[in-house]
Structure formats: C-alpha cells, structure tokens
Design a protein around this motif. Structure first.
Motif, PDB file in Angstrom:
ATOM      1  N   UNK A 250       2.166   4.620  -6.467  1.00 19.60           N
ATOM      2  CA  UNK A 250       2.222   4.121  -7.850  1.00 19.60           C
ATOM      3  C   UNK A 250       1.742   5.200  -8.821  1.00 19.60           C
ATOM      4  N   UNK A 251       0.662   5.884  -8.461  1.00 17.41           N
ATOM      5  CA  UNK A 251       0.118   6.935  -9.310  1.00 17.41           C
ATOM      6  C   UNK A 251       1.113   8.078  -9.477  1.00 17.41           C
TER       7      UNK A 251
ATOM      8  N   UNK B 224       4.366   7.814  -9.143  1.00 21.68           N
ATOM      9  CA  UNK B 224       5.508   7.333  -9.922  1.00 21.68           C
ATOM     10  C   UNK B 224       5.190   7.362 -11.414  1.00 21.68           C
ATOM     11  N   UNK B 225       3.991   6.884 -11.764  1.00 16.92           N
ATOM     12  CA  UNK B 225       3.613   6.887 -13.181  1.00 16.92           C
ATOM     13  C   UNK B 225       3.649   8.287 -13.769  1.00 16.92           C
TER      14      UNK B 225
ATOM     15  N   UNK C  98      -2.333  -0.889   0.996  1.00 19.46           N
ATOM     16  CA  UNK C  98      -2.537  -1.059  -0.456  1.00 19.46           C
ATOM     17  C   UNK C  98      -2.870   0.293  -1.088  1.00 19.46           C
TER      18      UNK C  98
ATOM     19  N   UNK D 256       8.536   3.221  -2.293  1.00 23.17           N
ATOM     20  CA  UNK D 256       7.444   2.248  -2.409  1.00 23.17           C
ATOM     21  C   UNK D 256       7.952   0.845  -2.081  1.00 23.17           C
TER      22      UNK D 256
ATOM     23  N   UNK E 153       0.276   2.318  -1.308  1.00 20.71           N
ATOM     24  CA  UNK E 153       1.111   1.859  -2.422  1.00 20.71           C
ATOM     25  C   UNK E 153       0.530   2.348  -3.731  1.00 20.71           C
ATOM     26  N   UNK E 154      -0.789   2.268  -3.846  1.00 19.34           N
ATOM     27  CA  UNK E 154      -1.411   2.690  -5.096  1.00 19.34           C
ATOM     28  C   UNK E 154      -1.233   4.193  -5.303  1.00 19.34           C
TER      29      UNK E 154
END
Lengths: 775, 409
Positions: free
Chosen positions: B328-329, B331-332, B321, B347, B324-325
């Motif tokens: 995610x950061x 990617x943002x 997790x 991801x 992934x986070x």
C-alpha cells in the motif's frame, strides 16, 4: 530508513502541489485512487479480522467437540499394540497356558492405488497370491476395486497367521518396492501346549486376542492375566523419524500355580484309564458320570493336582467329542416359569449330538466346562465319618474309648436306618476306631446322638461345610442351603448326617476340611496360585498359605490320623474298608465313602476315597470321587480306592517321599512294570516279605472288573525329558531353562520362558508338548 | 568544515547543499536504497515460514508416497529459489516495457490454458496442470493468467485514462478478463482461479475509477445472488443438486453431507479445533496424516492452526497485513499510473488469495481450492507470486529513481 520516510513526506506533499499544477486533469484522480486504495485496504483488513474472529469462534465454541472428533479419527488411524495375556505355569515352571503371537493381514487399497497408473496393484496382488495360496485373490481384487479409498480390509483366511506363514511375504515386501499396502497387525492367540492337561483348572479364553477368560484360573484371574493394549499413533513405517507417540502395551501378569504338571498328568492318566476300563460296561456311556480327583498339600492348602473326567482341550473347547458318553442335559421349563437343567436318561452319542441345536449344545458344554471338584455338589457319604468322630472327640461327647454295639440297624424316630452289613446282622462290638475303619453307620449314629444336633451343626459350620472355601477358581458352589442347621434338623437328619448322607458338599470343601483334621486342626484356604509375576519376571504378589482357623485340637487330630490309618493299614482288622487304597511301599490313612444318590434305592452311588500320605508324616491329601460308576453294583468303594492306589504309587516317589513299608514280590513286579524300580532309592526296603493275604488283585470281588493292566504310556516329569547339557551338567529345556539333572529343581530365574516376544517361539512350546507326551 | 562533510551529513543537519553538488550526489542510489528492504525481509519470513509448514504438513504423505519425507519440501525450496532468481531479474527490468508486451503476454497465457488439452495432467477430475513434454515438470496455466491479467488490465486502465469512469470504459476493462475466466473455468474447471482473476480485475477497476455507488451496487447484487442461491439450496432437497450446489450444501451442512468437499471441510475444522489457541506444537498435527488430503496445499492453514494454534495463525495473518501495508505504501508513492495499477493488482491478488484460503479453511465460504500465497506447496504459484513481488519492487525502484530525477530538474 528515517531519511526515506522524511523524503516520502516531502515528495508526497510537493508532488501533490506540483502535479496539480502540471497535470491538472489527473490530479483529482490520483487523490481519489489513494483514498480508494485505503478503502480497499481497510475492507481487506476487516475481512481478515472477520476471519480471525471466526477462527477464534470455532476454537471457542466447537474446539472441544472437534478435538474429540480428531481423537476418534485418530483411533481409527492408529495401530493397536496388543498386550500379551499372562502365562500360567506350574510349580516347576512348565508352561500350562501361554500366548503366542499371530498376525492379521491388513490390505490398504488406498495405498495400493496411490498412483493413477496403479503401479503397485499388479505386483502386490501377484506376490500375495504366490505367498498365500489359501487366499481368495479374486475376492481381494473385487474389494479393492469396489473400495478404492478404504484403508483397512482383512481378507478371509488372512487372520491369525503365524510368523512362519508371513515370513516369505515379508521378505518379498522388503525387496520389492512395488509391493505395497499390505501390513500385518499383531495379535495373541492363547495356546495350551499340554492339550487337555489341567483343563478344568485352567479354563479357556473366548475373545480375540486372548481376552475373555472363562472358567478355572482364566476366569478367576482374568483381571490379573489381561494387560493393557498399547497404541502406536500414526505411522506404520518403522524407519520413520517422524514416528509418533508409541504407548507400549502392558502385558498381563504370569500366574505361578502350585499345580505340578507331572502329578496332574498322573492323576489324569488314571482317571482316563478308569474311564477306558468301564466305558460302555454296564450301559453305554462313560466309565462314570463324573470322575474327580484333588491332591492337596496338607500343610498349606496348596493344590498339587485337580482333575476330572470328562475333560476337554481348552484350545478347542467347542469340540463336541468330550461330550460323547455323558448324560444329556436338557433345559426344562418348570411350572413356575424358571428354566431347570435336568439330566435325562440318554447318553450322548454322535446321533444325539447331531440332533441338538446350539442352545441345547451350550447347556451340555456348560456342564462339561465347569470344574467338578469345586462346582458340583453331592452327598459325601462315609468320608464324612472322620469329621463326625472328630467333632464328638473335640466337644467331649465321646472319649475315644467307647465300644458301641451294632445290630445292623438303628431305629431313629419311625425309621429303621440300616448299616452297611445289615444282612449279616451287624458288626457287633465296635470301638470308635472300628467305627471309622469298618465304616459302621450305627456306631456313628450313636455318636451323633451323644453329641446332639446343636453340637453337630456347630461343627458342620466349623468344618465349613456348605460354605465356599474361597479357592481361587471360578464357579465355586455354595451349598449352605443343602446343609442343615440346628433349627431345621430332625433326629433322622442328624442320624443320616453323621455318616454323610442328606447334606451336600463340594469336593474342595471335603478335602480342605480333611486336611485340617489331619494336620493338627489347621484349616488353610485352598489355593492354586502362589506367586504372580509381571512379564519381566518381577514378583508382583506372593500368595502365602492362608490359615483361616483351627477346627480341632492337635490331640483330636492325632486320634483321627490313627483311625484313618486303621481304614487302610492292617491294624484296622480284616473288615477295614480301605486296604485296596494302599500303594506299594507306603503306609497311608484315609476313609472310603459310598453314598446313595437321590432317589434312594435307585442303585446309584457316589463312591469315593479321601486319604493322606504318608501315614506317619502326612504331606499330601488325596480325594477321589467316582460319581456313579458304569457297573452293575455301584456300591463298592474299591472303584475309588484303586484309582487312589494307582495314583499314589507313582506320585509319592515322585514327591521324594521315602517308602516305609516292606515290598512284596507282587509289589516289586508291579513297580517294575510301571518303570518305577528306581523309586527304591527313596527308601523302599528291598528285602522280600511274605505275600499278604489281601493283595489288590484278590480283593477285587466283582467278576465284571477287568484288571486294568496292559501297556501303559510311560510318564516322566517334564524335566526328565530334557537333554543334559554337558557344559553345566543341568538339564536344559527347549526354552532355555536349566533343571537339576536329578531332582528337577529349576535353576536360576525362569523369566526367559515367559518372554514370548521372539516370533516363532511358539514352535518351541509345541515341540515341548511332543517331547513330554503329557496330554 | 562544511566542505569535508558529505551531502547526506549536511542534509541530515538541515543544511541545503549547493545545487551543483546536489545533482552530482543524488544520482547515486545504493542498491539497498532502491529496494524496499523491509518488504523483502517480510516476504522472506513468510516464505521461510511457508517452507517450514510445507515440510511439517507434507512429510508424512511424502514418506508414504515417495519414501522421502522431504520430497515436497525440497521441491518447494527449489521453486522458491527459482522464483527469487526470476524475481530479482524482474526487479531490475523497468516495468514500463510491460506496456508493450502486456497484450502478447496476455495472449500467450490464454494459449497456455489450451495446453491442458494435449498435455494435461489430470487430478481430482480436472486437468489443471500442463506437463512440459519430455520432462516431469508441470505448471499451472491459471497462475500465468493471473499475472498476465494484472499486466493487461493495468495496461488497459492506464490507456483508458479518464474514460475508465464511463460505463463503456468499465466494460472495456472486462474484455480481457471474461475470456480468461471462461477458459480457466471451461478448460480446467478451476473455479477459484477464475474468481480470483475476476476479483483482481474488479479491485483494480474500483481503485482506479471515481465511482463508489456502482461497485457498492455490484457488491450488494452479488450478495443477494449468493444469499438467494443459499436460500434455494437450503430449502431444496439436499440429496439432489449438481456439483457446485453440492459444495454449497457441504458448506452449509458439512456434518450432513457425504461429499468429499464436506469431508475436507470437517477435517479442516477438526484440525483448527484440535489446535486450540496455542496449538499442538510444530510437527504434532494429527489431521495431516490422512484426514486432510494434500495438507501442504489447499488446507495448510488448518495444519498451521492445528500445530501452532490460533496464536500462530494470527501471527501469520499479521505478517500478511504487514505485507499488504508495505505494498500500500509503495502504491501511494507511485506517481505513474501503470506502475500504481501493477502494485494494486499484485496486492489484490495476494489479498484475495489469503482471504479466500482462510475463508475456505474456516468454512466461511464454500470449499474451493485456493492456495495460501508464499506458504502453500506449488511451484507455479510460488514462482509467479515471487515474480509479482519482483514487479512491485521494480515499481518501487523506479519510484526512487524517478523521484531523484524529478528533484534534480
């Protein structure tokens, strides 16, 4: 890192605003994509959370069940480390029963076929075929190709291999890396190195890995002899550092018996000799239906020997040869629907055996396997007379100074009960001693009448007739229903009971009671095991002689010793019945017995002799029963006394009992012939005495008796066969025990003999058997 | 005083440095500033954990098959090191150049699948590995296809721009995916890889399009089909059915099925049950000995559960997790659409494999061989997943560099 974060926030904010200005069409799409990325992330997190919940659910709801399944599967995958059934040794430490390690071959096709090219298959099959020519290789190949995923297959002929059989293959296995998927499981096999010696005492084991003791000590001490299997979890590879928990097997305990293998062998030799002499003599069949002998330590209840004929080899207990010559037993359905076992008139021959089905065979085996001395019941006959006299003396009914008149019979009720010399007109005046020495029924009946049935029955109970002695052997019979109590007893019953007819006993009941009569009234529980040790030799339990009760007083006991001595020794007069029981050089006491069987008048008798030796310092008691000897006229106690004489002639010197009586020339010659000259060192006087008129040869009256002499195999104590170690001066047994060179005393601990962890040790045990010749 | 302080010190104290100094200092980003160290640390922790579990799970079978209990462990260690080396190279390659090579890489990956025909190594009834001629090495072409699809789909969506929201645009995106799936499934019978490729594509498309309803509809449709198949299987005669349906039977009724797949599932569940909440302890698994085939691969999660319990398994899930986070950061933060899509693809790939692996191990879905990223044994998978992480870090590096470029303008 803090800087990164702050910068992220800054750029994100400013980036949004600027990008909205610079790339207007894309700006909404970027916001959308970030939102959707978050949505996707949340979906994934929810999925993972769901899986975690599922995981916890599985553990919570099915955890216990699955854990159990793992244990079940685990049991399949693990190797059992078999326990070793405890040994049974005699009083000198010689092994009577032992367990030998054997190996079962296990083929693991899943390992052999590990690789797609089956690179282990051919080499493994080739080496298997080379090392084990008795294996059916085609069957193994067929199994492997039919069950490629199997992990466990024991091929035919792959069971119970000895170490020497598998050694060659093990060597190949360690050299050739391509020989794989074959391993060996250990097991133990019960071995009785002395063949049929003491078979009725030992019993045998029926199960694999030597569990399931039946009959005798194996049956009685099953829970002591068996241990607990160990387990090795997981790996077969011993070098693996990953080896999992190994729970060692707990071996069974060793029984140290009071049996002396030498005495036992002597007893069995003479029982067999009797059988050989009278086999097919009067009719086809054995020399007697049953032959039994018990030798007991008079002051402790310890059994020194207990034998019977026919006997069997416990290693091969399903062999039908010992059944030959016995009476065929048939299971008969009686009118009430119960199965009764009846002796037929047929004597078993090979043709009869071939016609038996397995259940009929088992009925006859059961009769063969059971211990005659503790399981069979019979009417004792005159050997009960000392008990009657002792009871009468004890309760004061007689003083011992009475003189009875015997006219050859006594009328009791409407019956005319005869004495043994009815035809000669009776014994005339009979003292109490004479009544025992001459075995006068009339005198005994009168003694019984003087006692009355209440007192008589009380003493039957005191002597424990009808009840178990609690000897430590399986299958002891209880004969309470075959013994009268004062309420059911009629005058005729009392009369016949006084001389041992009309009630049933077992041999062990009689000799145990007799020991108490002789030793001053102390009734010891008979026993065979006096020590139990664990596999490393530590004592688990010492079984001391167990004094149960006092049956008679010392003064009565002294009288009985006197009377019994008169049965054998010259002071009993010419009419004494037991003179033929006296061994050369010793004075002994005892009582003969000639009991009629049912139905009365069938001419079948159980003849017996129960004695103690030596007469002045009783140490052992001996009881020999000859059940229906294979002769025309069975009512002669000499069939038993001669066996007693033969046995005691060899056993008493062996037990270091000094000779007290002068030896005649004939006796000296007899001892020389038996290779017992050296027994003179135990005190026999070597001066010549005049020939007694009643030498054994002369007393044999039956014309059809063959003198049982001729070549006899020499029997030494087992320790005497061991070579003397020059360094220590002790005799050394093949299993490394030391014995005193002259007395046979075991030196030091005997643990080494019990430890059978070294593969191949079985050879030593077998070698021992061959050397001693004790079978 | 002000002159002696560095740019960073002044920035921290809230002072705005003079423009000329700003330009000079901001270009110099230390290597550790260009890389996401927390992501790398997390990745190394997961990989280390994976190596530990591969050793624990495989030592018995390694000993039995190769007489060397660290056989699988050493190979995995080697491939992890090779992967880290390659990944490090990828980090410093500007990812923009993949736009040029995306098609070529895609075609090469498709071609590599065909290599199983001449050079295939058969296992469990299907050729999934290609043996490199002359060596003992072999690789799994489906793993190459996964990274190639990520690159090519990212390239396509980026190229389509707003057109991706049209039906036609969406259809275009599946143009590379459909043949990849067909070849993987057709030639290697590797259903799970085909599904993962599809999943990666759908997830990348979902995130880059504006639409919700369509995807929701597709999701519901797929759910209905799955439920329909299950209902059909449940109502039909269990003795018949083909290989795939057999797996569904094994999933629904593992105790009843005699299928090998059901045997695996049951033993996986037994392992989980045996471990309980706190586990039997590291190295204490019983099921790895022979009950579970290849315990170091498709069922390593069950072994983790058995040895470390639900506790250990949840810790591992939390590490994923976090991973992934972290992605995610990144990617943002990524402005560039192609870079963004690459991170999303990686991801998606990792997330889907983690979810599928755990789902198979807990019998939450029919049995299909999926490895656990960075943990399961497997050279191709390990190397290419680390290379994918290199891609992500490469995007992050470009982010840092481009942000500074952007701000210095």
């Amino acid at each position: 890192m803090a800087r990164f974060d702050r910068r992220n926030d800054n750029t994100e904010d400013s980036g949004e605003s600027r990008s909205r200005r610079a790339f207007k069409p894309q700006a909404p799409l970027r916001r959308v994509r970030n939102t959707k990325l978050l949505v996707a992330l949340v979906v994934l997190l929810v999925a993972l959370l769901g899986l975690v919940v599922r995981l916890v659910y599985i553990i919570q709801v099915h955890g216990a069940e699955y854990q159990k399944m793992v244990l079940i599967n685990q049991a399949y995958d693990t190797t059992v480390i078999p326990f070793r059934r405890g040994d049974i040794v005699d009083s000198k430490g010689s092994i009577l029963a032992s367990s030998e390690r054997v190996y079962n071959m296990v083929v693991d096709p899943s390992v052999i076929l590990t690789y797609e090219d089956h690179r282990y298959y051919e080499p493994t099959m080739r080496e298997l075929g080379n090392c084990f020519p008795e294996l059916d290789m085609q069957a193994i190949r067929n199994y492997i190709s039919a069950n490629p995923n199997s992990k466990y297959y024991i091929p035919e002929n792959g069971r119970r291999l000895t170490y020497s059989q598998i050694a060659a293959f093990k060597a190949v296995q360690s050299e050739n890396d391509f020989v794989r998927g074959i391993y060996f499981e250990e097991e133990y096999r019960r071995v009785y190195p002395n063949g049929s010696l003491a078979s009725s005492i030992l019993g045998f084991t029926t199960g694999s890995n030597s569990v399931g003791g039946m009959y005798g000590l194996e049956g009685f001490y099953e829970d002591v002899l068996v241990g607990t299997d160990g387990r090795e979890y997981g790996y077969q590879n011993e070098e693996s550092s990953l080896e999992r928990t190994v729970k060692d097997a707990i071996d069974g305990y060793t029984l140290h018996t009071t049996i002396d293998a030498y005495v036992q062998a002597v007893v069995e030799k003479y029982l067999k000799e009797f059988n050989d002499t009278y086999k097919n003599n009067h009719h086809t069949g054995n020399g007697a239906e049953n032959l039994g002998c018990v030798i007991m330590d008079i002051d402790s209840g310890e059994i020194l020997a207990m034998a019977q004929y026919p006997d069997y080899d416990p290693s091969d207990y399903k062999n039908t040869d010992p059944l030959l010559g016995t009476r065929l037993i048939e299971a008969v359905q009686n009118e009430r629907g119960y199965t009764e076992y009846k002796k037929t008139d047929t004597y078993i021959t090979q043709e009869v055996l071939d016609g038996l089905d397995s259940s009929q065979l088992n009925v006859n085996f059961a009769s063969l396997w059971k211990n005659f001395c503790v399981s069979n019941t019979y009417e004792p006959g005159s050997v009960a007379k000392p008990f009657t006299v002792a009871a009468a003396l004890e309760d004061g009914s007689i003083t011992g100074n009475e003189v009875f008149t015997c006219n050859g019979f006594l009328e009791v009720g409407d019956h005319k009960i005869k004495c043994h010399n009815y035809i000669a007109g009776g014994d005339g005046a009979v003292s109490v001693q004479d009544s025992v020495a001459w075995s006068c029924n009339v005198a005994l009946m009168k003694i019984g009448q003087a006692m009355g049935r209440e007192e008589f029955c009380k003493f039957q109970q005191i002597f424990n007739f009808g009840l178990k002695t609690n000897i430590d052997l399986a299958g002891e019979a209880r004969t309470a229903s075959l013994v009268y109590d004062s309420k059911t007893m009629l005058p005729t019953d009392l009369a016949t009971n006084t001389f041992g007819q009309n009630f049933d006993v077992t041999m062990i009941q009689m000799i145990t009671g007799f020991c108490s009569l002789i030793n001053g009234g102390y009734y010891y529980e008979p026993h065979l095991v006096n020590k139990i040790t664990n596999s490393s030799g530590a004592v688990i339990e010492n079984i001391e002689p167990r004094l149960i009760k006092q049956t008679v007083s010392e003064s009565t006991s002294e009288r009985i010793r006197e009377y019994c001595r008169a049965v054998v020794m010259p002071e009993g007069g010419d009419r004494r019945t037991g003179k033929t029981a006296r061994p050369a050089g010793y004075a002994i006491g005892g009582k003969t017995g000639t009991a009629q069987t049912l139905p009365r008048g069938n001419g079948e008798y159980v003849v017996s002799f129960m004695g103690y030796a030596p007469a002045d310092d009783p140490q052992i008691a001996i009881y020999v029963v000859v059940d229906r000897p294979n002769v025309k006229e069975q009512d002669d106690a000499k069939y038993a006394t001669r066996i007693v004489r033969n046995i005691l002639t060899e056993v008493l010197p062996y037990l270091n009992i000094y000779m007290t009586e002068p030896l005649s020339d004939a006796e000296l010659a007899e001892l020389a012939e038996k290779q017992l000259d050296n027994t003179l060192q135990f005190g026999g006087s070597d001066h010549k005495v005049a020939e007694e008129e009643d030498t054994p040869q002369e007393t044999i009256t039956d014309g059809d008796i063959i003198d049982p002499t001729g070549e006899k195999s020499r029997i030494y104590p087992i320790w005497m066969t061991y070579p003397i170690d020059p360094a220590t001066g002790y005799r050394v047994s093949p299993d490394g025990q030391f014995f005193d060179a002259y007395t046979g005393e075991l030196i030091g601990g005997d643990n080494s003999s019990l430890d059978d962890t070294v593969p191949g040790n079985d050879n030593l045990i077998e070698g021992q058997t061959d050397e001693t010749g004790v079978r | 005083m002000a002159e002696t302080r560095t740019y960073n010190q002044r920035r921290r104290s809230g002072q705005n440095p003079p423009p000329e100094e700003k330009r000079r200092v901001r270009r110099r980003y230390a290597l550790w500033e260009q890389l996401d160290l927390s992501l790398i640390l997390n990745l190394l922790i997961i990989m280390g954990f994976g190596l530990l579990m591969v050793y624990s799970a495989s030592s018995y079978s390694a000993l039995r098959m190769f007489n060397d209990q660290s056989h699988f462990f050493m190979r995995q260690l080697l491939w992890d090191i090779v992967g880290l080396g390659l990944g490090l190279v990828v980090v410093f390659i500007p990812y923009v150049i993949y736009k040029k090579f995306a098609l070529v890489i895609y075609l090469i990956s498709l071609a590599s699948i065909f290599l199983v025909i001449p050079f295939g190594s058969e296992s469990h009834g299907a050729s999934r590995w290609v043996v490199i001629p002359g060596t003992k090495m072999q690789f799994q072409p489906s793993e190459i296809v996964k990274i190639a699809i990520i690159l090519f789909v990212a390239f396509m969506i980026n190229r389509l721009g707003e057109a991706v929201n049209t039906f036609q645009g969406m259809a275009y995106v599946f143009v590379p995916t459909i043949p990849a799936m067909a070849f993987i499934f057709g030639l290697t019978s590797h259903l799970s890889s085909a599904l993962i490729v599809l999943g990666i594509t759908i997830m990348m498309l979902f995130i880059s399009s504006r639409d919700y309803k369509f995807f929701l509809g597709v999701l519901i449709l797929l759910g209905l089909i799955a439920a329909g198949v299950c209902a059909y299987v449940a109502s039909s005669d269990l003795t018949g059915g083909n290989y795939r349906f057999g797996r569904i039977v094994a999933w629904l009724y593992p105790e009843l099925s005699t299928d090998e797949a059901a045997h695996q599932i049951l033993n996986s569940l037994y392992a989980i049950g045996n471990g309980g909440f706190w586990g039997k302890g590291l190295g204490q698994s019983v099921q790895k000995i022979s009950a579970l085939p290849e315990p170091h691969n498709d069922f390593i999660f069950a072994i983790i559960c058995e040895e470390l319990g639900a506790f250990g398994a949840i810790v591992l899930v939390l590490l994923y997790v976090l991973l992934l986070f972290q992605m995610y950061r990144i990617a943002r933060r990524t402005r560039d659409r192609f870079g963004f899509l690459l991170v999303v693809g990686v991801m998606a790939h990792i997330a889907i494999q983690v979810v599928l692996h755990i789902a198979v191990n807990t019998n939450s879905m029919p049995n299909t061989g999926v490895s656990l990223p960075f943990v399961s044994y497997g050279g191709s998978s390990a190397v290419l997943l680390i290379v994918e992480m290199g891609l992500v870090l490469s995007v992050q590096r470009q982010n840092v560099i481009s942000e500074s470029d952007y701000e210095t303008k």
